[in-house]
Design a protein around this motif. Structure first.
Motif, PDB file in Angstrom:
ATOM      1  N   VAL A   1      -0.960   5.038   5.041  1.00  0.00           N
ATOM      2  CA  VAL A   1      -0.779   5.582   3.710  1.00  0.00           C
ATOM      3  C   VAL A   1      -0.580   6.943   3.682  1.00  0.00           C
ATOM      4  O   VAL A   1       0.106   7.718   2.734  1.00  0.00           O
ATOM      5  CB  VAL A   1      -1.867   4.997   2.860  1.00  0.00           C
ATOM      6  CG1 VAL A   1      -1.802   5.683   1.490  1.00  0.00           C
ATOM      7  CG2 VAL A   1      -2.049   3.528   2.756  1.00  0.00           C
ATOM      8  N   GLN A   2      -1.210   7.817   4.415  1.00  0.00           N
ATOM      9  CA  GLN A   2      -1.183   9.306   4.615  1.00  0.00           C
ATOM     10  C   GLN A   2       0.281   9.315   4.936  1.00  0.00           C
ATOM     11  O   GLN A   2       0.759  10.399   4.208  1.00  0.00           O
ATOM     12  CB  GLN A   2      -2.077   9.579   5.657  1.00  0.00           C
ATOM     13  CG  GLN A   2      -1.932  11.217   5.797  1.00  0.00           C
ATOM     14  CD  GLN A   2      -3.170  11.820   6.864  1.00  0.00           C
ATOM     15  OE1 GLN A   2      -4.249  11.377   6.830  1.00  0.00           O
ATOM     16  NE2 GLN A   2      -2.488  12.345   7.840  1.00  0.00           N
TER      17      GLN A   2
ATOM     18  N   SER B   1       2.013   5.899  -5.082  1.00  0.00           N
ATOM     19  CA  SER B   1       0.825   5.540  -5.698  1.00  0.00           C
ATOM     20  C   SER B   1      -0.069   5.016  -4.314  1.00  0.00           C
ATOM     21  O   SER B   1      -0.032   4.061  -3.802  1.00  0.00           O
ATOM     22  CB  SER B   1       1.094   4.154  -6.543  1.00  0.00           C
ATOM     23  OG  SER B   1      -0.064   3.553  -6.624  1.00  0.00           O
ATOM     24  N   GLU B   2      -0.982   5.931  -4.198  1.00  0.00           N
ATOM     25  CA  GLU B   2      -2.046   5.553  -3.090  1.00  0.00           C
ATOM     26  C   GLU B   2      -2.537   4.468  -3.029  1.00  0.00           C
ATOM     27  O   GLU B   2      -2.924   3.756  -2.127  1.00  0.00           O
ATOM     28  CB  GLU B   2      -2.832   6.847  -2.962  1.00  0.00           C
ATOM     29  CG  GLU B   2      -3.872   6.747  -1.742  1.00  0.00           C
ATOM     30  CD  GLU B   2      -4.652   8.165  -1.652  1.00  0.00           C
ATOM     31  OE1 GLU B   2      -5.986   7.893  -0.847  1.00  0.00           O
ATOM     32  OE2 GLU B   2      -4.774   8.983  -2.528  1.00  0.00           O
ATOM     33  N   GLU B   3      -3.008   4.093  -4.540  1.00  0.00           N
ATOM     34  CA  GLU B   3      -3.821   2.801  -4.449  1.00  0.00           C
ATOM     35  C   GLU B   3      -3.012   1.433  -4.316  1.00  0.00           C
ATOM     36  O   GLU B   3      -3.614   0.584  -3.608  1.00  0.00           O
ATOM     37  CB  GLU B   3      -4.530   2.337  -6.067  1.00  0.00           C
ATOM     38  CG  GLU B   3      -5.415   3.734  -6.422  1.00  0.00           C
ATOM     39  CD  GLU B   3      -4.716   4.982  -6.830  1.00  0.00           C
ATOM     40  OE1 GLU B   3      -3.291   5.017  -6.900  1.00  0.00           O
ATOM     41  OE2 GLU B   3      -5.596   5.994  -6.992  1.00  0.00           O
ATOM     42  N   HIS B   4      -1.715   1.721  -4.597  1.00  0.00           N
ATOM     43  CA  HIS B   4      -0.958   0.515  -4.179  1.00  0.00           C
ATOM     44  C   HIS B   4      -0.428   0.305  -2.953  1.00  0.00           C
ATOM     45  O   HIS B   4      -0.438  -0.851  -2.094  1.00  0.00           O
ATOM     46  CB  HIS B   4       0.469   0.395  -5.107  1.00  0.00           C
ATOM     47  CG  HIS B   4       0.370  -0.039  -6.566  1.00  0.00           C
ATOM     48  ND1 HIS B   4      -0.153   0.689  -7.319  1.00  0.00           N
ATOM     49  CD2 HIS B   4       0.783  -0.990  -7.131  1.00  0.00           C
ATOM     50  CE1 HIS B   4      -0.001   0.239  -8.662  1.00  0.00           C
ATOM     51  NE2 HIS B   4       0.474  -1.268  -8.347  1.00  0.00           N
ATOM     52  N   LEU B   5      -0.160   1.393  -2.197  1.00  0.00           N
ATOM     53  CA  LEU B   5       0.162   1.753  -0.749  1.00  0.00           C
ATOM     54  C   LEU B   5      -1.066   1.046  -0.119  1.00  0.00           C
ATOM     55  O   LEU B   5      -1.092   0.621   1.035  1.00  0.00           O
ATOM     56  CB  LEU B   5       0.620   3.131  -0.345  1.00  0.00           C
ATOM     57  CG  LEU B   5       1.713   3.616  -0.957  1.00  0.00           C
ATOM     58  CD1 LEU B   5       2.086   5.006  -0.839  1.00  0.00           C
ATOM     59  CD2 LEU B   5       3.070   2.573  -0.212  1.00  0.00           C
ATOM     60  N   THR B   6      -2.378   1.526  -0.573  1.00  0.00           N
ATOM     61  CA  THR B   6      -3.589   0.926   0.450  1.00  0.00           C
ATOM     62  C   THR B   6      -3.669  -0.506   0.364  1.00  0.00           C
ATOM     63  O   THR B   6      -4.069  -1.033   1.274  1.00  0.00           O
ATOM     64  CB  THR B   6      -4.738   1.905  -0.299  1.00  0.00           C
ATOM     65  OG1 THR B   6      -4.426   3.358  -0.023  1.00  0.00           O
ATOM     66  CG2 THR B   6      -6.028   1.314   0.417  1.00  0.00           C
ATOM     67  N   ALA B   7      -3.333  -0.946  -0.867  1.00  0.00           N
ATOM     68  CA  ALA B   7      -3.628  -2.500  -1.247  1.00  0.00           C
ATOM     69  C   ALA B   7      -2.586  -3.108  -0.395  1.00  0.00           C
ATOM     70  O   ALA B   7      -3.081  -4.306   0.628  1.00  0.00           O
ATOM     71  CB  ALA B   7      -3.537  -2.941  -2.548  1.00  0.00           C
TER      72      ALA B   7
ATOM     73  N   ALA C   1      11.315  -5.343  -6.269  1.00  0.00           N
ATOM     74  CA  ALA C   1      11.581  -5.693  -7.629  1.00  0.00           C
ATOM     75  C   ALA C   1      10.460  -4.698  -8.317  1.00  0.00           C
ATOM     76  O   ALA C   1      10.826  -4.575  -9.564  1.00  0.00           O
ATOM     77  CB  ALA C   1      11.483  -7.058  -7.910  1.00  0.00           C
ATOM     78  N   THR C   2       9.136  -4.396  -7.423  1.00  0.00           N
ATOM     79  CA  THR C   2       8.533  -3.445  -8.330  1.00  0.00           C
ATOM     80  C   THR C   2       8.764  -1.742  -8.073  1.00  0.00           C
ATOM     81  O   THR C   2       9.649  -1.661  -7.230  1.00  0.00           O
ATOM     82  CB  THR C   2       7.050  -3.550  -7.733  1.00  0.00           C
ATOM     83  OG1 THR C   2       6.943  -3.193  -6.268  1.00  0.00           O
ATOM     84  CG2 THR C   2       6.603  -4.929  -7.730  1.00  0.00           C
ATOM     85  N   GLY C   3       8.356  -1.286  -8.898  1.00  0.00           N
ATOM     86  CA  GLY C   3       8.361   0.183  -8.810  1.00  0.00           C
ATOM     87  C   GLY C   3       7.229   1.292  -8.971  1.00  0.00           C
ATOM     88  O   GLY C   3       6.228   0.666  -9.289  1.00  0.00           O
ATOM     89  N   GLY C   4       7.354   2.358  -8.450  1.00  0.00           N
ATOM     90  CA  GLY C   4       6.207   3.310  -8.473  1.00  0.00           C
ATOM     91  C   GLY C   4       5.107   3.353  -7.545  1.00  0.00           C
ATOM     92  O   GLY C   4       4.315   3.579  -7.299  1.00  0.00           O
ATOM     93  N   VAL C   5       5.881   2.314  -6.371  1.00  0.00           N
ATOM     94  CA  VAL C   5       4.880   2.134  -5.136  1.00  0.00           C
ATOM     95  C   VAL C   5       4.941   3.511  -4.131  1.00  0.00           C
ATOM     96  O   VAL C   5       4.002   4.234  -3.872  1.00  0.00           O
ATOM     97  CB  VAL C   5       5.249   1.051  -4.557  1.00  0.00           C
ATOM     98  CG1 VAL C   5       4.533   0.928  -3.188  1.00  0.00           C
ATOM     99  CG2 VAL C   5       4.746  -0.313  -5.381  1.00  0.00           C
ATOM    100  N   HIS C   6       6.342   3.614  -3.616  1.00  0.00           N
ATOM    101  CA  HIS C   6       6.522   4.472  -2.556  1.00  0.00           C
ATOM    102  C   HIS C   6       7.040   6.103  -3.147  1.00  0.00           C
ATOM    103  O   HIS C   6       6.943   6.998  -2.304  1.00  0.00           O
ATOM    104  CB  HIS C   6       7.670   4.066  -1.788  1.00  0.00           C
ATOM    105  CG  HIS C   6       7.451   2.691  -1.121  1.00  0.00           C
ATOM    106  ND1 HIS C   6       6.953   2.504   0.049  1.00  0.00           N
ATOM    107  CD2 HIS C   6       8.036   1.451  -1.762  1.00  0.00           C
ATOM    108  CE1 HIS C   6       6.693   1.180   0.429  1.00  0.00           C
ATOM    109  NE2 HIS C   6       7.451   0.369  -0.595  1.00  0.00           N
ATOM    110  N   GLY C   7       7.291   6.181  -4.371  1.00  0.00           N
ATOM    111  CA  GLY C   7       7.658   7.369  -4.754  1.00  0.00           C
ATOM    112  C   GLY C   7       9.106   7.737  -4.314  1.00  0.00           C
ATOM    113  O   GLY C   7       9.910   6.819  -4.445  1.00  0.00           O
ATOM    114  N   THR C   8       9.258   9.123  -3.857  1.00  0.00           N
ATOM    115  CA  THR C   8      10.771   9.494  -3.817  1.00  0.00           C
ATOM    116  C   THR C   8      11.324   8.672  -2.595  1.00  0.00           C
ATOM    117  O   THR C   8      12.411   8.412  -2.655  1.00  0.00           O
ATOM    118  CB  THR C   8      10.730  10.893  -3.561  1.00  0.00           C
ATOM    119  OG1 THR C   8      10.224  11.738  -4.718  1.00  0.00           O
ATOM    120  CG2 THR C   8      12.123  11.518  -3.270  1.00  0.00           C
TER     121      THR C   8
END
Length: 505
Positions: free
Chosen positions: A109-110, A121-127, A470-477
């Motif tokens: 995640v780091q 999104s650190e929270e999504h990436l961690t999950a 299909a989701t967004g806002g997880v990985h960023g750029t």
């Protein structure tokens, strides 16, 4: 308020991939009659049959939900997942353990947060990262074969954690997961075009589907209405093949770039969900794969071939014969620098990438690339310089400088990690490179449980879930290499738990 008596309707005969086809017009209540007559009913309907769709299907079925239906638009199952490179980031994988390599989901995640450039999104990436071993074990238990002893450090990661399928494609995963899903009672259907969600207030209660649809003709097939008692999971991937939509979202996309995606990656379901109030984020963040070749169409062999180059070889500009980037960096960094190579008329000056032929003469990646003429065997620096119109003296100097950095295990020019770099000497395997549109960072915004967020109240919409691309806002750029497989497969575990919690199964 639109409900089951008033729903969206696509215009017939419009080619898929155009925005006109994917943004429907309102139909009157007379189109449905006094109430919808359901043709069939299932507990869960999953739209899409890639990593996310198949993992969701298996995990939801195993959780105790009886009736699980998977709808695939195309003739073949697997979507983009089937043609991807088969790389899979797994912190704590068996090879790391056997070699004493210390890794963890938190370290992954780091690295992802750094690549996301403040937008991840650190929270999504961690999950997602916390389910990496679950996802890996699902594959192994399903018969997926990974390369023995293979654990690679890929671009943007700080540690070697990427395993890879034996054939170098995601098809090894999708084929085996499909077999498991089918054997465990999941109903999988292809040529099923989802035209609309059927809503009851803010709750998804079913789908309007064009059954026996023949891509890309929207006049084919027959309309059926399928009820979903417990929810609908969107696992349709991205929209990179919808060139009109991509241009609207990001006008800066270079028109000289090809696309790696399967033809069906056109985003209709995402747009339809948005029309019902689903919140979409980061839609203009459309990632390119820096390992593309202008000498082949689509995904091709270049991804596999250049996985050798990035580690062992080097990349030079045909404009001056010099290196211009860190070959081991993440996709955005590399793509931006490759795309900057232009002639005076702004046409592409395709850089060349090369490594030692004698180190890999029988490697299937090399054999295929040379056979299909997306790479060439060059017996001397002079031959290579002549073919690509580079000054031979400057090219030799660049190779000599690279070899000096290999010996010193340090790259003062671009700070490349040199642990796998090799002393270069002819004959070489040489290919031209140019990025290709590859992955959509944007899509439907979800909470940590894969519930799709509504735009009106920023609360989860009832019975609507989404996983994978299909989701967004997880990985960023930037999404790091080998993390698409992880995200889709891990999402199947998460969404199964959420659906059971929501329905108290």
């Amino acid at each position: 308020m639109r409900d089951r008596r008033s729903f969206l309707k696509f215009g017939a005969g419009v080619a898929i991939g155009s925005v006109a086809a994917t943004i429907p017009a309102m139909a009157s209540t007379n189109d449905c009659g006094p109430a919808i007559k359901w043709d069939e009913t299932h507990d869960i309907i999953i739209i899409g049959s890639g990593f996310g769709g198949l993992s969701s299907a298996i995990n939801i079925k195993r959780s105790g939900i009886k009736s699980v239906l998977v709808l695939e638009k195309m003739l073949q199952f697997g979507g983009n997942s089937a043609i991807n490179g088969g790389w899979f980031a797994v912190p704590g994988n068996p090879i790391q353990v056997s070699e004493g390599v210390k890794d963890s989901p938190a370290l992954l995640v780091q690295d992802q947060i750094a690549a996301g450039r403040g937008m991840a999104s650190e929270e999504h990436l961690t999950a997602i990262a916390n389910r990496a071993l679950d996802a890996f074990n699902l594959c192994v238990d399903s018969g997926v074969r990974f390369r023995e002893g293979f654990n690679m450090l890929v671009g943007g990661h700080s540690i070697a954690r990427a395993v890879r399928t034996v054939d170098g494609t995601g098809g090894e995963i999708t084929r085996n997961l499909y077999k498991v899903a089918k054997s465990e009672g999941v109903d999988l259907r292809n040529q099923q075009y989802v035209e609309d969600f059927i809503m009851e207030n803010n709750k998804v209660i079913g789908l309007k589907v064009r059954r026996n649809f023949r891509y890309p003709d929207l006049t084919t097939g027959e309309i059926v209405f399928i009820k979903a008692n417990k929810g609908v999971v969107v696992a349709t991937g991205g929209f990179a093949m919808n060139k009109q939509l991509c241009k609207l979202l990001d006008p800066s996309i270079d028109p000289t770039m090809d696309c790696t995606n399967a033809k069906g990656a056109t985003g209709e379901v995402t747009l339809t969900a948005m029309s019902h109030g689903a919140l979409a984020v980061h839609m203009n963040m459309i990632q390119t794969g820096h390992w593309g070749s202008p000498d082949e169409g689509g995904f091709g062999w270049s991804n596999a071939l250049l996985s050798i180059t990035w580690h062992e070889g080097m990349v030079v500009s045909v404009l001056n014969g010099k290196r211009f980037m860190n070959e081991r960096a993440d996709r955005k960094y590399c793509s931006d620098r490759i795309l900057a190579n232009r002639y005076e008329d702004n046409s592409p000056a395709y850089p060349i990438a090369f490594f030692n032929y004698n180190d890999h003469p029988d490697d299937d990646r090399v054999v295929r690339a040379l056979r299909d003429e997306m790479a060439w065997k060059m017996d001397s620096v002079e031959q290579m310089a002549t073919k690509f119109n580079i000054d031979p003296k400057t090219l030799q100097e660049s190779i000599d400088l690279h070899n000096k950095h290999v010996a010193e295990r340090k790259d003062p020019l671009f700070d490349r990690v040199m642990d796998t770099a090799k002393h270069l000497a002819p004959p070489f395997v040489v290919s031209r490179i140019w990025p290709k549109v590859h992955y959509c960072m944007g899509g439907l915004k979800t909470d940590l449980g894969c519930r799709v967020i509504g735009s009106k109240n920023l609360e989860p919409m009832k019975n609507l879930y989404a996983v994978g691309e299909a989701t967004g806002g997880v990985h960023g750029t930037t999404r790091l290499s080998s993390c698409a497989c992880l995200e889709g497969l891990a999402g199947g575990f998460i969404v199964a738990e959420t659906i059971n919690s929501d329905n108290k199964v």
